[in-house]
Design a protein around this motif. Structure first.
Motif, mmCIF file in Angstrom:
data_model
loop_
_atom_site.group_PDB
_atom_site.id
_atom_site.type_symbol
_atom_site.label_atom_id
_atom_site.label_comp_id
_atom_site.label_asym_id
_atom_site.label_seq_id
_atom_site.Cartn_x
_atom_site.Cartn_y
_atom_site.Cartn_z
ATOM 1 N N LYS A 7 0.835 -1.197 0.000
ATOM 2 C CA LYS A 7 0.000 0.000 0.000
ATOM 3 C C LYS A 7 0.870 1.247 0.000
ATOM 4 C CE LYS A 7 -3.668 -0.783 2.249
ATOM 5 N NZ LYS A 7 -4.641 -1.020 3.348
ATOM 6 N N GLY A 8 0.544 2.179 -0.882
ATOM 7 C CA GLY A 8 1.312 3.407 -1.001
ATOM 8 C C GLY A 8 2.464 3.316 -1.979
ATOM 9 N N ARG A 9 2.800 2.102 -2.383
ATOM 10 C CA ARG A 9 3.900 1.916 -3.344
ATOM 11 C C ARG A 9 3.409 1.361 -4.677
ATOM 12 N NH1 ARG A 9 7.718 -1.747 -2.369
ATOM 13 N NH2 ARG A 9 6.388 -3.123 -1.133
ATOM 14 N N PHE A 10 2.383 0.526 -4.637
ATOM 15 C CA PHE A 10 1.859 -0.108 -5.850
ATOM 16 C C PHE A 10 0.507 0.495 -6.198
ATOM 17 C CE2 PHE A 10 4.085 -4.534 -5.485
ATOM 18 C CZ PHE A 10 5.304 -3.896 -5.314
ATOM 19 N N THR A 11 0.244 0.569 -7.505
ATOM 20 C CA THR A 11 -1.034 1.100 -7.975
ATOM 21 C C THR A 11 -1.559 0.232 -9.115
ATOM 22 O OG1 THR A 11 -0.354 3.360 -7.426
ATOM 23 C CG2 THR A 11 -2.236 3.105 -8.908
ATOM 24 N N ILE A 12 -2.824 -0.149 -8.996
ATOM 25 C CA ILE A 12 -3.485 -0.916 -10.047
ATOM 26 C C ILE A 12 -4.365 0.018 -10.856
ATOM 27 C CG2 ILE A 12 -5.160 -2.735 -10.536
ATOM 28 C CD1 ILE A 12 -4.245 -4.089 -7.927
ATOM 29 N N SER A 13 -4.294 -0.141 -12.165
ATOM 30 C CA SER A 13 -5.193 0.596 -13.036
ATOM 31 C C SER A 13 -5.641 -0.339 -14.163
ATOM 32 C CB SER A 13 -4.510 1.836 -13.621
ATOM 33 O OG SER A 13 -3.367 1.471 -14.376
ATOM 34 N N ARG A 14 -6.734 0.006 -14.772
ATOM 35 C CA ARG A 14 -7.218 -0.834 -15.870
ATOM 36 C C ARG A 14 -7.689 0.030 -17.014
ATOM 37 N NH1 ARG A 14 -11.694 -4.519 -13.160
ATOM 38 N NH2 ARG A 14 -11.812 -5.373 -15.264
ATOM 39 N N ASP A 15 -7.424 -0.459 -18.221
ATOM 40 C CA ASP A 15 -7.857 0.203 -19.433
ATOM 41 C C ASP A 15 -8.809 -0.763 -20.122
ATOM 42 O OD1 ASP A 15 -8.209 1.272 -21.964
ATOM 43 O OD2 ASP A 15 -6.134 1.958 -22.129
ATOM 44 N N ASN A 16 -10.095 -0.551 -19.917
ATOM 45 C CA ASN A 16 -11.081 -1.489 -20.451
ATOM 46 C C ASN A 16 -11.097 -1.495 -21.976
ATOM 47 O OD1 ASN A 16 -11.890 -2.392 -17.934
ATOM 48 N ND2 ASN A 16 -13.494 -0.837 -17.753
ATOM 49 N N ALA A 17 -10.767 -0.368 -22.582
ATOM 50 C CA ALA A 17 -10.742 -0.315 -24.044
ATOM 51 C C ALA A 17 -9.663 -1.236 -24.608
ATOM 52 C CB ALA A 17 -10.512 1.112 -24.512
ATOM 53 N N LYS A 18 -8.593 -1.424 -23.834
ATOM 54 C CA LYS A 18 -7.490 -2.283 -24.272
ATOM 55 C C LYS A 18 -7.532 -3.653 -23.609
ATOM 56 C CE LYS A 18 -4.258 1.491 -25.231
ATOM 57 N NZ LYS A 18 -2.910 2.068 -24.932
ATOM 58 N N ASN A 19 -8.546 -3.879 -22.784
ATOM 59 C CA ASN A 19 -8.628 -5.145 -22.050
ATOM 60 C C ASN A 19 -7.338 -5.433 -21.296
ATOM 61 O OD1 ASN A 19 -11.257 -5.791 -22.593
ATOM 62 N ND2 ASN A 19 -10.805 -7.677 -23.690
ATOM 63 N N THR A 20 -6.799 -4.415 -20.658
ATOM 64 C CA THR A 20 -5.512 -4.538 -19.987
ATOM 65 C C THR A 20 -5.584 -3.941 -18.588
ATOM 66 O OG1 THR A 20 -4.333 -4.428 -22.100
ATOM 67 C CG2 THR A 20 -3.059 -3.969 -20.108
ATOM 68 N N VAL A 21 -4.958 -4.607 -17.664
ATOM 69 C CA VAL A 21 -4.814 -4.093 -16.303
ATOM 70 C C VAL A 21 -3.319 -3.957 -16.018
ATOM 71 C CG1 VAL A 21 -4.866 -6.378 -15.220
ATOM 72 C CG2 VAL A 21 -5.551 -4.366 -13.914
ATOM 73 N N TYR A 22 -2.979 -2.936 -15.254
ATOM 74 C CA TYR A 22 -1.586 -2.619 -14.987
ATOM 75 C C TYR A 22 -1.309 -2.665 -13.478
ATOM 76 C CZ TYR A 22 -2.036 -0.690 -19.678
ATOM 77 O OH TYR A 22 -2.295 -0.520 -21.017
ATOM 78 N N LEU A 23 -0.067 -2.964 -13.159
ATOM 79 C CA LEU A 23 0.410 -2.878 -11.782
ATOM 80 C C LEU A 23 1.667 -2.022 -11.801
ATOM 81 C CD1 LEU A 23 0.138 -3.777 -8.804
ATOM 82 C CD2 LEU A 23 1.689 -5.661 -9.353
ATOM 83 N N GLN A 24 1.520 -0.779 -11.367
ATOM 84 C CA GLN A 24 2.655 0.127 -11.262
ATOM 85 C C GLN A 24 3.305 -0.080 -9.909
ATOM 86 O OE1 GLN A 24 3.988 2.409 -13.534
ATOM 87 N NE2 GLN A 24 5.612 2.608 -12.002
#
Length: 124
Positions: free
Chosen positions: A63-80
């Protein structure tokens, strides 16, 4: 059926950053819960975080270091992943399931679909 493919792993120094991607194919995954897990050698697979509908949730260790985001148009989820530590070294997996809830999101067994994993190594 959903197929998941992770990418973006690699070797990084302590304090560095990486962004993992998880590309989904097979069907629309907009309504699926997406989870990230990791497994270090000799350890059980552990929950990292999840994106359920429009919210994200994280393990205390990231928590505070990792961030999840998703781009539904690309059917992709990210883990920063920022401020990486040696203890973040593991194989990282993304997972998907249409039925996972906040109450079940930390349990690997609740996810029906898994990627092949990508290695993240943090060196000092």
């Amino acid at each position: 059926q959903v197929q998941l493919v992770e990418s973006g792993g690699g070797l990084v120094q302590t304090g560095g950053s990486l962004r993992l991607s998880c590309a989904a194919s097979g069907r629309t995954f907009n309504s699926y819960a997406m989870g990230w897990f990791r497994q270090a050698p000799g350890k059980e697979r552990e929950f990292v975080g999840a994106a359920i509908r429009w919210s994200t949730y994280y393990a205390d260790s990231v928590k505070g270091r990792f961030t999840i985001s998703r781009d539904n148009a690309k059917n992709t989820v990210y883990l920063q992943m920022n401020s990486l530590k040696r203890e973040d070294t593991a194989v990282y997996y993304c997972a998907a399931d249409p039925s996972v809830t906040i109450g079940t999101m930390t349990a690997p067994a609740e996810y029906d679909y898994w990627g092949q994993g990508t290695q993240v190594t943090v060196s000092s």
